[in-house]
Structure formats: structure tokens, C-alpha cells
Write a protein that holds these residues in place. Sequence first.
Motif, PDB file in Angstrom:
ATOM      1  N   ARG A   1       5.141  12.143   0.704  1.00  0.00           N
ATOM      2  CA  ARG A   1       4.877  11.759  -0.692  1.00  0.00           C
ATOM      3  C   ARG A   1       5.563  10.447  -1.074  1.00  0.00           C
ATOM      4  N   TRP A   2       6.692  10.140  -0.398  1.00  0.00           N
ATOM      5  CA  TRP A   2       7.350   8.850  -0.669  1.00  0.00           C
ATOM      6  C   TRP A   2       6.558   7.696  -0.079  1.00  0.00           C
ATOM      7  N   GLN A   3       5.962   7.969   1.094  1.00  0.00           N
ATOM      8  CA  GLN A   3       5.081   6.948   1.671  1.00  0.00           C
ATOM      9  C   GLN A   3       3.895   6.701   0.744  1.00  0.00           C
ATOM     10  N   MET A   4       3.314   7.800   0.228  1.00  0.00           N
ATOM     11  CA  MET A   4       2.161   7.650  -0.659  1.00  0.00           C
ATOM     12  C   MET A   4       2.550   6.939  -1.961  1.00  0.00           C
ATOM     13  N   ALA A   5       3.728   7.278  -2.503  1.00  0.00           N
ATOM     14  CA  ALA A   5       4.191   6.629  -3.735  1.00  0.00           C
ATOM     15  C   ALA A   5       4.399   5.135  -3.489  1.00  0.00           C
ATOM     16  N   GLY A   6       5.031   4.810  -2.356  1.00  0.00           N
ATOM     17  CA  GLY A   6       5.266   3.401  -2.025  1.00  0.00           C
ATOM     18  C   GLY A   6       3.960   2.660  -1.835  1.00  0.00           C
ATOM     19  N   PHE A   7       3.004   3.331  -1.153  1.00  0.00           N
ATOM     20  CA  PHE A   7       1.715   2.674  -0.950  1.00  0.00           C
ATOM     21  C   PHE A   7       1.008   2.465  -2.286  1.00  0.00           C
ATOM     22  N   GLY A   8       1.064   3.481  -3.153  1.00  0.00           N
ATOM     23  CA  GLY A   8       0.420   3.373  -4.462  1.00  0.00           C
ATOM     24  C   GLY A   8       0.953   2.184  -5.250  1.00  0.00           C
ATOM     25  N   LEU A   9       2.294   2.033  -5.226  1.00  0.00           N
ATOM     26  CA  LEU A   9       2.909   0.935  -5.971  1.00  0.00           C
ATOM     27  C   LEU A   9       2.557  -0.417  -5.356  1.00  0.00           C
ATOM     28  N   SER A  10       2.587  -0.505  -4.012  1.00  0.00           N
ATOM     29  CA  SER A  10       2.253  -1.806  -3.425  1.00  0.00           C
ATOM     30  C   SER A  10       0.769  -2.115  -3.590  1.00  0.00           C
ATOM     31  N   ALA A  11      -0.085  -1.082  -3.530  1.00  0.00           N
ATOM     32  CA  ALA A  11      -1.520  -1.330  -3.730  1.00  0.00           C
ATOM     33  C   ALA A  11      -1.792  -1.775  -5.169  1.00  0.00           C
ATOM     34  N   ALA A  12      -1.131  -1.104  -6.132  1.00  0.00           N
ATOM     35  CA  ALA A  12      -1.362  -1.445  -7.537  1.00  0.00           C
ATOM     36  C   ALA A  12      -0.891  -2.869  -7.840  1.00  0.00           C
ATOM     37  N   THR A  13       0.317  -3.220  -7.340  1.00  0.00           N
ATOM     38  CA  THR A  13       0.824  -4.569  -7.609  1.00  0.00           C
ATOM     39  C   THR A  13       0.000  -5.604  -6.850  1.00  0.00           C
ATOM     40  N   GLY A  14      -0.454  -5.236  -5.635  1.00  0.00           N
ATOM     41  CA  GLY A  14      -1.273  -6.154  -4.849  1.00  0.00           C
ATOM     42  C   GLY A  14      -2.610  -6.418  -5.520  1.00  0.00           C
ATOM     43  N   LEU A  15      -3.217  -5.347  -6.029  1.00  0.00           N
ATOM     44  CA  LEU A  15      -4.505  -5.479  -6.724  1.00  0.00           C
ATOM     45  C   LEU A  15      -4.347  -6.364  -7.967  1.00  0.00           C
ATOM     46  N   LEU A  16      -3.248  -6.147  -8.678  1.00  0.00           N
ATOM     47  CA  LEU A  16      -2.996  -6.936  -9.891  1.00  0.00           C
ATOM     48  C   LEU A  16      -2.817  -8.417  -9.547  1.00  0.00           C
ATOM     49  N   LEU A  17      -2.066  -8.679  -8.475  1.00  0.00           N
ATOM     50  CA  LEU A  17      -1.884 -10.067  -8.041  1.00  0.00           C
ATOM     51  C   LEU A  17      -3.238 -10.720  -7.765  1.00  0.00           C
ATOM     52  N   PHE A  18      -4.121  -9.960  -7.106  1.00  0.00           N
ATOM     53  CA  PHE A  18      -5.435 -10.497  -6.773  1.00  0.00           C
ATOM     54  C   PHE A  18      -6.281 -10.710  -8.024  1.00  0.00           C
TER      55      PHE A  18
END
Lengths: 166, 132
Positions: free
Chosen positions: A71-88
Motif C-alpha cells: 500500500r505504501w508503494q501504491m500511495a507513492g505511485f499515486g502521488l508521483s503519478a498525480a504530480t507528474g500528470l499535473l506537471l504535464f
Amino acid sequence: MPSILPALEWLEALAWTTAIRESSWGYPIMETAHVASIVAFAGLVMVMDLRLVGLAFAHTPLTRIQRPLFRWQMAGFGLSAATGLLLFVVDPLRYYGNVFFRVKLVLLALAGLNALGFHLTIFRTVERWDEDPLAPTTARLAGAASLLFWSAIIVSGRLIAYNWFD
Amino acid sequence: MTQALHLVAVAAFLGAILIVDLRLLGWGSVRQSHVGIARSAQRVLLWTGPAVLATGIPQFTTNALRYYASPVFAIKMGLLAVALVLTVTLRRRVAAADGDGLPSWVPRAVGAVSIALWMSVAIGGRLVGFVE
């Protein structure tokens, strides 16, 4: 094939993406959150991969590493995906043509397929080899591929800042 | 490219830190012993640590005056020093004790402080490039 460029131009012209893009705080905050979450996420994946390939945690059953971390991997991925999407989204044309951005997207897809394949195949029989210090060859290969993909994703992400081929 | 490889080394190092800290916090599987994982994680730190340094130090030496003048860099190095001292002293003992003879808040506090410190070092590292 219809181009997605008009959609990206529309995104870029929106009031809120323009406001964030032109602000002095937007990029540093999003980028810092993206980097911090991606190193934490990739690190949690890599320690599990090190167990899979047999380089660390050999005497701990794989599931004792994998289950609590998931679940920590998923939480970390969720946060990096969300910030990455926002950057894009706030600056799509900056990334669209960037070769390292495209390489990163392909690598992300490969890393995702590798993880999915692992979970759908060899991981299903994990009770049989959970305590073995050396996992079956297929599992070791998946672990090695994951280490390689996530390292390459971090490297290509960092290199987006350089437009060598534009 | 040095920075890109620095990030890869940092990720692996941070993973070996976080796996133990999450356990100290009781957010892993609580009944499972910390000790085996902590000892193995320490070995991962011992080979990723030099990789972090080998990719970090050249960034400083090729741009020493800029880093020297950067308050964020000074803060990052200060936090790094505190994090390292905590990791090789108190945190190592608490992880090795595996909860024996310690009030339950001790491993939790050590895990929380360790995560906060190491994540601050990582965040500080990125911010060095943004704050003049």
C-alpha cells in the motif's frame, strides 16, 4: 491519425494551467513533490526487487516484504503519478515533443506490464517458494526488469530537462 | 547525467531506510520481527550509500562556489548529518532491540523522525536547484 496537438494547445491555453505555468511557485512545488514521491516509491519497489533477484533480504519470506510495502508503494505511485500528470497538464507542449519524456512514458508502460505479468503469473504460486532464499527464475527476471525499468524511468525523467534532440 | 544517477542511488538508499522505518512505526506486519530485515537493509545502505556519495560529491566539486553560497544546500547537509548520526546510533539500536524492553512509543518516534529527516534531505536536494 488525428494529432493530439490541438487538445494540448487547448489545455495550455486554459486560464488555470496558464496561471500555474506562469507563477514562480508552481513548477518548483510540483516538481519537488514529484521527485520526492518518485524516489520514495521507486525505493520501496527496488528493495522488493532486490529480494526477488536474491541480492538482499534472502532470509525473509518475500511476502513479508511485499505485503506490508504494497500500500505504501501504491500511495507513492499515486502521488508521483498525480504530480507528474499535473506537471504535464499545465505545460503540455514543453513535454510533448521531448524525446526523454516519450522514452519515459514507454518505460512506464513496460514497468507496468512487467509488474502486471509478475502478479498474474509466477506470484500466484508464491506460497510454494516464499521462503526460498533464491526465487524462481521467472520471478528473478521480473525483479531484474523492474530494477532496470524504474532506474531508467528516473534517469529519463531527470533528462527531460535537457532538450538534446529538439 | 551525474544527477540522474544520483537520483537512482538515492531511491535505492531511501527504500532501504523506509522499509525499516515503516516497520518501526508498526505500519508493516507488526508481529514480524524487525531484526532480519533491519540487518539486511543495513547491508543495502552500505552499498548504496557509497553510490549516493560517488554521484553526489562530483556535483559539489564542479560547482562548489554555488553550493557553498546556497542556504538550502547548507540546510540539506545539516539535515543529512543529523539523519546519518541518528541512523548509525539510536535507530540502529532500536531496530536491533526489536521492541524488547522498550516502551512502544520509542520505535515509533524513531521511525517517524527518521522518515521526516531523510525525506527532508531528499526534498532539500531538489530545492537546491530552485532557491538562489
